[in-house]
Design a protein around this motif. Structure first.
Motif, PDB file in Angstrom:
ATOM      1  N   PRO A  53       0.829  -1.213   0.000  1.00  0.00           N
ATOM      2  CA  PRO A  53       0.000   0.000   0.000  1.00  0.00           C
ATOM      3  C   PRO A  53       0.859   1.258   0.000  1.00  0.00           C
ATOM      4  O   PRO A  53       1.950   1.281   0.559  1.00  0.00           O
ATOM      5  N   ASN A  54       0.354   2.308  -0.624  1.00  0.00           N
ATOM      6  CA  ASN A  54       1.064   3.582  -0.659  1.00  0.00           C
ATOM      7  C   ASN A  54       0.506   4.600   0.312  1.00  0.00           C
ATOM      8  O   ASN A  54       1.184   5.549   0.658  1.00  0.00           O
ATOM      9  N   ARG A  55      -0.743   4.455   0.733  1.00  0.00           N
ATOM     10  CA  ARG A  55      -1.401   5.492   1.507  1.00  0.00           C
ATOM     11  C   ARG A  55      -1.955   4.951   2.808  1.00  0.00           C
ATOM     12  O   ARG A  55      -2.271   3.782   2.937  1.00  0.00           O
ATOM     13  N   VAL A  56      -2.139   5.861   3.776  1.00  0.00           N
ATOM     14  CA  VAL A  56      -2.825   5.503   5.013  1.00  0.00           C
ATOM     15  C   VAL A  56      -4.271   5.154   4.705  1.00  0.00           C
ATOM     16  O   VAL A  56      -4.817   4.178   5.169  1.00  0.00           O
ATOM     17  N   GLY A  77       4.278   7.358  11.468  1.00  0.00           N
ATOM     18  CA  GLY A  77       5.500   8.119  11.238  1.00  0.00           C
ATOM     19  C   GLY A  77       5.914   8.115   9.785  1.00  0.00           C
ATOM     20  O   GLY A  77       6.348   9.121   9.237  1.00  0.00           O
ATOM     21  N   ILE A  78       5.769   6.957   9.123  1.00  0.00           N
ATOM     22  CA  ILE A  78       6.138   6.857   7.715  1.00  0.00           C
ATOM     23  C   ILE A  78       5.247   7.752   6.874  1.00  0.00           C
ATOM     24  O   ILE A  78       5.691   8.440   5.966  1.00  0.00           O
ATOM     25  N   TYR A  79       3.953   7.771   7.199  1.00  0.00           N
ATOM     26  CA  TYR A  79       3.028   8.593   6.425  1.00  0.00           C
ATOM     27  C   TYR A  79       3.373  10.071   6.555  1.00  0.00           C
ATOM     28  O   TYR A  79       3.358  10.818   5.589  1.00  0.00           O
ATOM     29  N   PRO A 102      -2.557   3.981  -5.438  1.00  0.00           N
ATOM     30  CA  PRO A 102      -2.903   3.333  -4.167  1.00  0.00           C
ATOM     31  C   PRO A 102      -1.930   2.242  -3.746  1.00  0.00           C
ATOM     32  O   PRO A 102      -1.805   1.949  -2.564  1.00  0.00           O
ATOM     33  N   VAL A 103      -1.246   1.611  -4.710  1.00  0.00           N
ATOM     34  CA  VAL A 103      -0.320   0.529  -4.377  1.00  0.00           C
ATOM     35  C   VAL A 103       0.929   0.629  -5.234  1.00  0.00           C
ATOM     36  O   VAL A 103       0.975   1.346  -6.230  1.00  0.00           O
TER      37      VAL A 103
END
Length: 227
Positions: A53-56, A77-79, A102-103
């Motif tokens: 996944p790329n997003r929260v 923290g990464i987000y 999204p991914v």
């Protein structure tokens, strides 16, 4: 959850697209799938680990394409770091497209599955002689590598340009998708070499696929040649 052939196809297509921005409608159109089928494949790809996944707030785990959900979250923290990096520059970075999607592909996992699992999950099936699209060592990816005169393999297709032993494609839409994208065609043909080729062809296909999917990985172990 069981991976379907189109899930592997979707992962390869996303790898080819790299940092390009995409939508489920565009992904489905490029592969001969519906947007909902593409969405379902991405969801299974996430569950299997072939995609990350790329997003929260990701729209790929539940509901329809475009729906928001909180079920897959990256560490907070990464987000924050990712969001700050994107906003800190007025010039789009080369990864901007990847972050908007999204991914993203988990290259190491996809390479491992391609070389060591996919040919068993989706075994090659030979069919009668047919006219179709060249695949395996008969495809352009192997042009000039093997001497002519061997058995040619094709995906049966009415718009094909060659005649040979038929090979059931990974998914019915593979010939269409391959004819739209040369890089995807190369990887699908190389995968067929793993499924139906001889030891030498399998070794060459494994090396080339690893280079295309995960260039930083070590070379795969070669099979012993017989005869």
């Amino acid at each position: 959850m069981q991976l379907k052939p189109q899930d592997f196809l979707v992962a390869l297509k996303l790898l080819v697209w790299g940092n390009q921005r995409w939508t489920y409608a565009r992904l489905g159109q490029a592969l001969g799938l519906s947007a909902s089928e593409a969405h379902a494949s991405v969801k299974r790809g996430l569950l299997s680990g072939l995609l990350l996944p790329n997003r929260v707030s990701s729209a790929v785990t539940t509901g329809t394409p475009g729906a928001e959900t909180q079920s897959l979250q990256e560490p907070q923290g990464i987000y924050r770091v990712t969001r700050k990096r994107v906003r800190s520059s007025s010039v789009p970075s080369e990864n901007a497209g990847t972050l908007d999607n999204p991914v993203r592909v988990h290259a190491q996992a996809l390479a491992e599955f391609t070389l060591h699992g996919a040919k068993y999950a989706f075994p090659g099936v030979r069919l009668p002689l047919a006219v179709g699209v060249p695949t395996s060592h008969s495809a352009p990816a192997f042009a000039g590598v093997f001497a002519p005169g061997g058995t040619d393999f094709v995906w049966p297709h009415p718009n094909g340009s060659a005649r040979g032993v038929g090979v059931e494609p990974l998914h019915p839409s593979v010939p269409f998708a391959a004819m739209q994208d040369g890089k995807l065609y190369e990887m699908l043909a190389l995968f067929d070499a793993l499924r139906v080729g001889k030891a030498r062809e399998r070794n060459m296909a494994a090396e080339r696929l690893l280079t295309l999917i995960d260039p930083g990985a070590s070379e795969p172990r070669r099979e012993k040649l017989h005869g």
